[in-house]
Design a protein around this motif. Sequence first.
Motif, mmCIF file in Angstrom:
data_model
loop_
_atom_site.group_PDB
_atom_site.id
_atom_site.type_symbol
_atom_site.label_atom_id
_atom_site.label_comp_id
_atom_site.label_asym_id
_atom_site.label_seq_id
_atom_site.Cartn_x
_atom_site.Cartn_y
_atom_site.Cartn_z
ATOM 1 N N LEU A 1 -22.827 14.235 14.576
ATOM 2 C CA LEU A 1 -23.836 13.241 14.227
ATOM 3 C C LEU A 1 -23.139 11.917 13.969
ATOM 4 C CD1 LEU A 1 -26.954 13.100 13.520
ATOM 5 C CD2 LEU A 1 -26.228 13.307 11.147
ATOM 6 N N GLY A 2 -23.507 10.895 14.731
ATOM 7 C CA GLY A 2 -22.840 9.605 14.613
ATOM 8 C C GLY A 2 -23.814 8.455 14.435
ATOM 9 N N ASP A 3 -23.274 7.252 14.445
ATOM 10 C CA ASP A 3 -24.021 6.024 14.229
ATOM 11 C C ASP A 3 -23.691 5.059 15.360
ATOM 12 O OD1 ASP A 3 -25.034 3.569 13.351
ATOM 13 O OD2 ASP A 3 -24.143 3.695 11.366
ATOM 14 N N SER A 4 -24.701 4.648 16.135
ATOM 15 C CA SER A 4 -24.437 3.776 17.279
ATOM 16 C C SER A 4 -23.934 2.395 16.860
ATOM 17 C CB SER A 4 -25.691 3.636 18.146
ATOM 18 O OG SER A 4 -26.701 2.917 17.459
ATOM 19 N N LYS A 5 -24.166 2.001 15.611
ATOM 20 C CA LYS A 5 -23.657 0.713 15.129
ATOM 21 C C LYS A 5 -22.160 0.777 14.849
ATOM 22 C CE LYS A 5 -26.290 0.633 11.700
ATOM 23 N NZ LYS A 5 -27.344 1.058 10.890
ATOM 24 N N ARG A 6 -21.636 1.987 14.721
ATOM 25 C CA ARG A 6 -20.209 2.189 14.436
ATOM 26 C C ARG A 6 -19.621 3.165 15.458
ATOM 27 N NH1 ARG A 6 -19.347 4.241 8.885
ATOM 28 N NH2 ARG A 6 -17.251 3.563 9.316
ATOM 29 N N PRO A 7 -19.563 2.767 16.720
ATOM 30 C CA PRO A 7 -19.106 3.694 17.769
ATOM 31 C C PRO A 7 -17.665 4.157 17.622
ATOM 32 C CG PRO A 7 -19.326 1.473 18.645
ATOM 33 C CD PRO A 7 -19.882 1.445 17.250
ATOM 34 N N ASP A 8 -16.845 3.405 16.885
ATOM 35 C CA ASP A 8 -15.448 3.802 16.703
ATOM 36 C C ASP A 8 -15.261 4.797 15.565
ATOM 37 O OD1 ASP A 8 -14.719 2.145 18.780
ATOM 38 O OD2 ASP A 8 -14.260 0.457 17.470
ATOM 39 N N ALA A 9 -16.281 4.967 14.731
ATOM 40 C CA ALA A 9 -16.195 5.918 13.610
ATOM 41 C C ALA A 9 -16.396 7.341 14.141
ATOM 42 C CB ALA A 9 -17.251 5.604 12.563
ATOM 43 N N GLN A 10 -15.594 8.261 13.648
ATOM 44 C CA GLN A 10 -15.735 9.658 14.053
ATOM 45 C C GLN A 10 -17.071 10.216 13.566
ATOM 46 O OE1 GLN A 10 -13.879 11.905 15.849
ATOM 47 N NE2 GLN A 10 -12.757 10.099 16.499
ATOM 48 N N PRO A 11 -17.814 10.901 14.423
ATOM 49 C CA PRO A 11 -19.070 11.513 13.991
ATOM 50 C C PRO A 11 -18.819 12.611 12.954
ATOM 51 C CG PRO A 11 -18.888 11.521 16.394
ATOM 52 C CD PRO A 11 -17.562 11.107 15.841
ATOM 53 N N LEU A 12 -19.771 12.775 12.079
ATOM 54 C CA LEU A 12 -19.737 13.887 11.136
ATOM 55 C C LEU A 12 -20.181 15.131 11.879
ATOM 56 C CD1 LEU A 12 -21.368 12.109 8.082
ATOM 57 C CD2 LEU A 12 -18.939 12.482 8.521
ATOM 58 N N ARG A 13 -19.783 16.294 11.409
ATOM 59 C CA ARG A 13 -20.098 17.538 12.113
ATOM 60 C C ARG A 13 -20.844 18.485 11.200
ATOM 61 N NH1 ARG A 13 -14.913 18.163 15.960
ATOM 62 N NH2 ARG A 13 -14.579 15.935 16.267
ATOM 63 N N TYR B 1 -14.498 20.758 12.628
ATOM 64 C CA TYR B 1 -13.627 19.624 12.929
ATOM 65 C C TYR B 1 -12.478 20.001 13.855
ATOM 66 C CZ TYR B 1 -16.346 16.606 10.019
ATOM 67 O OH TYR B 1 -17.391 15.852 9.531
ATOM 68 N N ALA B 2 -12.313 21.274 14.144
ATOM 69 C CA ALA B 2 -11.312 21.713 15.114
ATOM 70 C C ALA B 2 -11.869 21.673 16.537
ATOM 71 C CB ALA B 2 -10.841 23.125 14.778
ATOM 72 N N LEU B 3 -13.191 21.557 16.675
ATOM 73 C CA LEU B 3 -13.819 21.536 17.994
ATOM 74 C C LEU B 3 -13.569 20.202 18.693
ATOM 75 C CD1 LEU B 3 -17.263 23.133 17.095
ATOM 76 C CD2 LEU B 3 -15.390 24.215 18.347
ATOM 77 N N ASP B 4 -13.307 20.261 19.989
ATOM 78 C CA ASP B 4 -13.087 19.063 20.800
ATOM 79 C C ASP B 4 -14.439 18.444 21.139
ATOM 80 O OD1 ASP B 4 -12.115 17.105 22.495
ATOM 81 O OD2 ASP B 4 -11.672 18.492 24.129
ATOM 82 N N ILE B 5 -14.606 17.161 20.835
ATOM 83 C CA ILE B 5 -15.880 16.507 21.157
ATOM 84 C C ILE B 5 -15.728 15.524 22.322
ATOM 85 C CG2 ILE B 5 -16.806 16.792 18.849
ATOM 86 C CD1 ILE B 5 -16.325 13.795 18.400
ATOM 87 N N ASN B 6 -14.541 15.458 22.906
ATOM 88 C CA ASN B 6 -14.364 14.594 24.081
ATOM 89 C C ASN B 6 -15.292 15.073 25.187
ATOM 90 O OD1 ASN B 6 -12.348 12.934 22.994
ATOM 91 N ND2 ASN B 6 -10.814 14.508 23.394
ATOM 92 N N GLY B 7 -16.033 14.160 25.743
ATOM 93 C CA GLY B 7 -16.949 14.500 26.813
ATOM 94 C C GLY B 7 -18.306 15.006 26.344
ATOM 95 N N ALA B 8 -18.521 15.084 25.027
ATOM 96 C CA ALA B 8 -19.827 15.518 24.515
ATOM 97 C C ALA B 8 -20.870 14.465 24.861
ATOM 98 C CB ALA B 8 -19.761 15.724 23.005
ATOM 99 N N SER B 9 -22.054 14.899 25.234
ATOM 100 C CA SER B 9 -23.151 13.999 25.577
ATOM 101 C C SER B 9 -23.900 13.601 24.323
ATOM 102 C CB SER B 9 -24.109 14.671 26.556
ATOM 103 O OG SER B 9 -23.453 14.954 27.753
ATOM 104 N N LEU B 10 -23.737 12.353 23.905
ATOM 105 C CA LEU B 10 -24.421 11.860 22.719
ATOM 106 C C LEU B 10 -25.840 11.434 23.082
ATOM 107 C CD1 LEU B 10 -21.552 9.721 21.197
ATOM 108 C CD2 LEU B 10 -22.474 11.828 20.260
#
Length: 74
Positions: A42-54, A8-17
């Motif tokens: 790992l995220g959910d396209s139905k909830r794009p504003d939710a932070q992905p789990l790692r 959770y310390a890793l920056d995910i900005n710009g990660a290719s989903l």
Amino acid sequence: MQNGTDLYALDINGASLLKACGGPCTEGCVTLARIGEDAWALGDSKRPDAQPLRFTTAELDAAGIDPARFGASV
């Protein structure tokens, strides 16, 4: 190997989903992005504003999630 706190310390900005759908993609898809050497978001396209789990690669494997299904290599 990463631990949960490090993930959770890793920056995910710009990660290719990448998306993988279990059915029609109109119902939503699971998204996966490599965010480090042994780290995935790992995220959910139905909830794009939710932070992905790692997760680590080993954790994805234990859950039966294959990054190849998303077009990603381990």
